[in-house]
Design a protein around this motif. Structure first.
Motif, PDB file in Angstrom:
ATOM      1  N   LEU A  62       0.827  -1.208   0.000  1.00 47.40           N
ATOM      2  CA  LEU A  62       0.000   0.000   0.000  1.00 47.40           C
ATOM      3  C   LEU A  62       0.862   1.259   0.000  1.00 47.40           C
ATOM      4  O   LEU A  62       0.556   2.226  -0.703  1.00 47.40           O
ATOM      5  CB  LEU A  62      -0.927   0.003   1.220  1.00 47.40           C
ATOM      6  N   ILE A  63       1.916   1.244   0.776  1.00 43.65           N
ATOM      7  CA  ILE A  63       2.827   2.391   0.800  1.00 43.65           C
ATOM      8  C   ILE A  63       3.459   2.597  -0.566  1.00 43.65           C
ATOM      9  O   ILE A  63       3.518   3.724  -1.079  1.00 43.65           O
ATOM     10  CB  ILE A  63       3.898   2.202   1.892  1.00 43.65           C
ATOM     11  N   GLN A  64       3.912   1.513  -1.193  1.00 45.95           N
ATOM     12  CA  GLN A  64       4.514   1.614  -2.525  1.00 45.95           C
ATOM     13  C   GLN A  64       3.503   2.124  -3.543  1.00 45.95           C
ATOM     14  O   GLN A  64       3.830   2.938  -4.402  1.00 45.95           O
ATOM     15  CB  GLN A  64       5.057   0.240  -2.950  1.00 45.95           C
ATOM     16  N   TRP A  65       2.261   1.665  -3.460  1.00 45.48           N
ATOM     17  CA  TRP A  65       1.218   2.108  -4.384  1.00 45.48           C
ATOM     18  C   TRP A  65       0.982   3.614  -4.249  1.00 45.48           C
ATOM     19  O   TRP A  65       0.871   4.322  -5.252  1.00 45.48           O
ATOM     20  CB  TRP A  65      -0.065   1.327  -4.109  1.00 45.48           C
ATOM     21  N   ARG A  66       0.921   4.104  -3.009  1.00 49.24           N
ATOM     22  CA  ARG A  66       0.716   5.542  -2.804  1.00 49.24           C
ATOM     23  C   ARG A  66       1.894   6.366  -3.320  1.00 49.24           C
ATOM     24  O   ARG A  66       1.708   7.423  -3.920  1.00 49.24           O
ATOM     25  CB  ARG A  66       0.500   5.839  -1.312  1.00 49.24           C
ATOM     26  N   LEU A  67       3.104   5.868  -3.105  1.00 48.12           N
ATOM     27  CA  LEU A  67       4.275   6.589  -3.598  1.00 48.12           C
ATOM     28  C   LEU A  67       4.311   6.617  -5.117  1.00 48.12           C
ATOM     29  O   LEU A  67       4.654   7.638  -5.725  1.00 48.12           O
ATOM     30  CB  LEU A  67       5.547   5.962  -3.037  1.00 48.12           C
ATOM     31  N   GLU A  68       3.955   5.501  -5.746  1.00 48.42           N
ATOM     32  CA  GLU A  68       3.908   5.468  -7.217  1.00 48.42           C
ATOM     33  C   GLU A  68       2.822   6.410  -7.738  1.00 48.42           C
ATOM     34  O   GLU A  68       3.010   7.084  -8.754  1.00 48.42           O
ATOM     35  CB  GLU A  68       3.643   4.040  -7.703  1.00 48.42           C
ATOM     36  N   LYS A  69       1.692   6.464  -7.045  1.00 47.79           N
ATOM     37  CA  LYS A  69       0.603   7.347  -7.453  1.00 47.79           C
ATOM     38  C   LYS A  69       1.053   8.812  -7.390  1.00 47.79           C
ATOM     39  O   LYS A  69       0.782   9.594  -8.305  1.00 47.79           O
ATOM     40  CB  LYS A  69      -0.594   7.106  -6.534  1.00 47.79           C
ATOM     41  N   ARG A  70       1.760   9.173  -6.317  1.00 48.82           N
ATOM     42  CA  ARG A  70       2.276  10.538  -6.187  1.00 48.82           C
ATOM     43  C   ARG A  70       3.305  10.843  -7.267  1.00 48.82           C
ATOM     44  O   ARG A  70       3.333  11.943  -7.829  1.00 48.82           O
ATOM     45  CB  ARG A  70       2.908  10.731  -4.817  1.00 48.82           C
TER      46      ARG A  70
END
Length: 91
Positions: A62-70
């Motif tokens: 989830l953290i990686q997904w949010r960072l990729e989204k940003r």
């Protein structure tokens, strides 16, 4: 010379741990911190270990997904800013 220093640096803590392991196991008749264990205790700990790793992997995903989204939002904003920039410049 450097390789010998690295080997000595890695070997000395290993030897110290191996030398003190019998002292740690001999305390309380070798029972350990938890006390007397049986199959049910070990099974429950292993289930907790499985759950722990599932939660950790999910959380990191989830953290990686949010960072990729940003990151993608930032790249898209940069592209839009470059496309709408006035090519003449000036004031």
């Amino acid at each position: 010379m450097r390789r010998a220093r690295i080997i000595a640096l890695l070997l000395s803590p290993t030897i110290a741990l191996l030398a003190t392991a019998p002292l740690a196991l001999a305390k309380n008749g070798g029972e350990g911190w938890y006390g007397e264990t049986n199959d049910v205790v070990i099974t429950n700990w292993m289930f907790l270990t499985i759950i722990f790793f599932i939660v950790v992997v999910s959380l990191f995903s989830l953290i990686q997904w949010r960072l990729e989204k940003r990151k993608h939002a930032r790249m898209d904003a940069k592209k839009r800013a470059a496309a709408s920039a006035d090519p003449r410049g000036g004031w």
